[in-house]
Design an enzyme around this catalytic site. Structure first.
Site, short mmCIF file in Angstrom:
data_model
loop_
_atom_site.label_atom_id
_atom_site.label_comp_id
_atom_site.label_asym_id
_atom_site.label_seq_id
_atom_site.Cartn_x
_atom_site.Cartn_y
_atom_site.Cartn_z
CE1 TYR A 152 -1.37 -2.22 9.36
CE2 TYR A 152 -3.17 -3.51 10.29
CZ TYR A 152 -2.71 -2.56 9.40
OH TYR A 152 -3.60 -1.93 8.56
CD GLU B 9 -3.06 -0.78 2.28
OE1 GLU B 9 -3.37 0.37 2.67
OE2 GLU B 9 -3.51 -1.81 2.82
NE ARG C 246 -4.77 1.99 10.19
CZ ARG C 246 -5.09 3.18 10.65
NH1 ARG C 246 -5.96 3.29 11.64
NH2 ARG C 246 -4.57 4.28 10.15
CG ASP D 202 -1.57 -1.91 5.51
OD1 ASP D 202 -0.41 -2.15 5.14
OD2 ASP D 202 -1.95 -0.76 5.83
CD GLU E 180 -10.77 0.00 4.39
OE1 GLU E 180 -11.26 0.65 3.45
OE2 GLU E 180 -11.44 -0.45 5.34
CG HIS F 142 -3.44 -7.88 13.10
ND1 HIS F 142 -3.17 -8.52 11.93
CD2 HIS F 142 -4.41 -6.98 12.84
CE1 HIS F 142 -3.95 -8.02 10.98
NE2 HIS F 142 -4.71 -7.11 11.50
CG ASP G 142 -6.26 -3.67 7.78
OD1 ASP G 142 -6.26 -3.80 6.54
OD2 ASP G 142 -6.01 -2.59 8.33
#
Length: 378
Positions: free
Chosen positions: A298, A9, A300, A85, A89, A343, A87
């Protein structure tokens, strides 16, 4: 000879990863999402509400050149890995990339890593998987909800109270505030009083609360009752009970996204936006002269789980640096309902990289946030 292409990203993350993989790989970035819901159709929703909420996607205006470059890079490669990433998203971005770039979505070409270190990236390349369509649908549903609620509710609020916007999050938050305000308005206060005294016995001073009067438990409702009872008390008192308590204070668990934002706000004076921006840099990679490496996992996450390998390393580090008596017993937390746990909690990628050892390579704010994360995890 064609290379294998890795798409991430962020441009800064691509530079970090490219240093790990060598000449057989090319690494590039999508710079986030490459397409979004259209603003055409009924109410400009980009969603066909009458046809099972079918979304209509268009390439974002500011990403047309990015897509053009990505298509060329794909053409010049013999295999493409999607490393967005780790997740929901990120999963959706990988799916959008596969759709727009004409990639075979049945291939196992999706790779994820929770930290930007050489070991983690290489391990991810050894364990590719298919795009998780359930995560993609989850993100798509959330985006559709954002659009429907945001567009329709925003227009109403702009018309009624000249508010700028509303959405999936703000509307629910407003509802909670209204409900709490109604509870406050409906609350009927009841007055109550306590009578406390200080005593001196064998040169030890202690305080106590009047629990019984005339061998009956008392409830005092106003100042007149309190004064009346006070005036009739004699000088002889009986200690009816002494309660001793022992408290253990457990170490706090590693940070989640929300607890990191709270701690950074109260201890460092950072806004949530500033905290996440700095954490993003620490995650994507810092140049330490000898290597470029992500300093934290990570950022988030709503999990407080730590990997066994990190815990073992941390235990050894604590014993070597501080002594065996400081190696504590870890409290194993039960998984809470609605915690995604994909995570780990936010932690340093290596316990050996203490805040002081990397301080010269960080800005003051980066150092302060890294120290906060490191200290909490260790």
């Amino acid at each position: 000879m064609k290379k294998k292409l890795v798409i991430v990203e962020s441009p800064s993350k691509s530079k970090t990863i490219e240093k790990y993989l060598g000449s057989d790989y090319a690494v590039t970035s999508s710079k986030g999402h490459i397409r979004d819901l259209s603003t055409s159709g009924k109410d400009g929703l980009g969603v066909d509400v009458e046809n099972e909420f079918e979304p209509k996607y268009v390439i974002s205006k500011d990403k047309k050149d990015v897509v053009k470059d990505l298509k060329k890079a794909v053409k010049d490669s013999d295999f493409v890995y999607l490393a967005t990433d780790p997740d929901r998203e990120g999963e959706a971005i990988s799916w959008h990339l596969a759709e727009v770039l004409g990639l075979d979505e049945t291939l196992e070409n999706r790779i994820v890593f929770n930290e930007v270190t050489k070991d983690a990236v290489v391990d991810a390349l050894n364990h590719p998987r298919k795009i998780d369509t359930n995560l993609v649908k989850s993100q798509e549903t959330r985006r559709v909800l954002d659009r429907i609620i945001g567009f329709k509710l925003s227009k109403l609020l702009q018309k009624k109270i000249k508010s700028k916007s509303a959405g999936r999050v703000q509307s629910v938050a407003l509802r909670l505030i209204v409900e709490k305000e109604r509870e406050i308005d409906a609350f009927k206060p009841e007055e109550y009083w306590h009578i406390n005294a200080k005593f001196l016995k064998d040169e030890i001073e202690f305080s106590g609360e009047l629990a019984k009067y005339k061998n009956k438990k008392i409830e005092i409702h106003n100042v007149e009752e309190a004064n009346s009872i006070y005036e009739r008390l004699n000088k002889e008192f009986i200690v009816s009970s002494v309660k001793k308590t022992k408290r253990n204070r457990d170490s706090k668990p590693p940070f989640t996204t929300s607890t990191l934002q709270q701690a950074a706000s109260s201890q460092l004076g950072f806004s949530a936006k500033k905290t996440m921006s700095i954490a993003q840099k620490l995650y994507e990679g810092i140049d330490l002269k000898s290597e470029t490496v992500g300093l934290i996992t990570y950022m988030r996450t709503d999990s407080i789980r730590l990997s066994d390998s990190f815990v073992q390393d941390a235990d050894q580090y604590i014993e070597q640096v501080y002594g065996k008596k400081y190696v504590g017993k870890r409290k194993v937390s039960k998984k809470k309902e609605n915690v995604q746990d994909a995570h780990e909690g936010i932690r340093p990628t290596s316990v050996e990289r203490s805040p002081e050892s990397v301080k010269e390579h960080l800005s003051n704010d980066e150092f302060r946030l890294y120290k906060l994360i490191y200290s909490r995890a260790v």
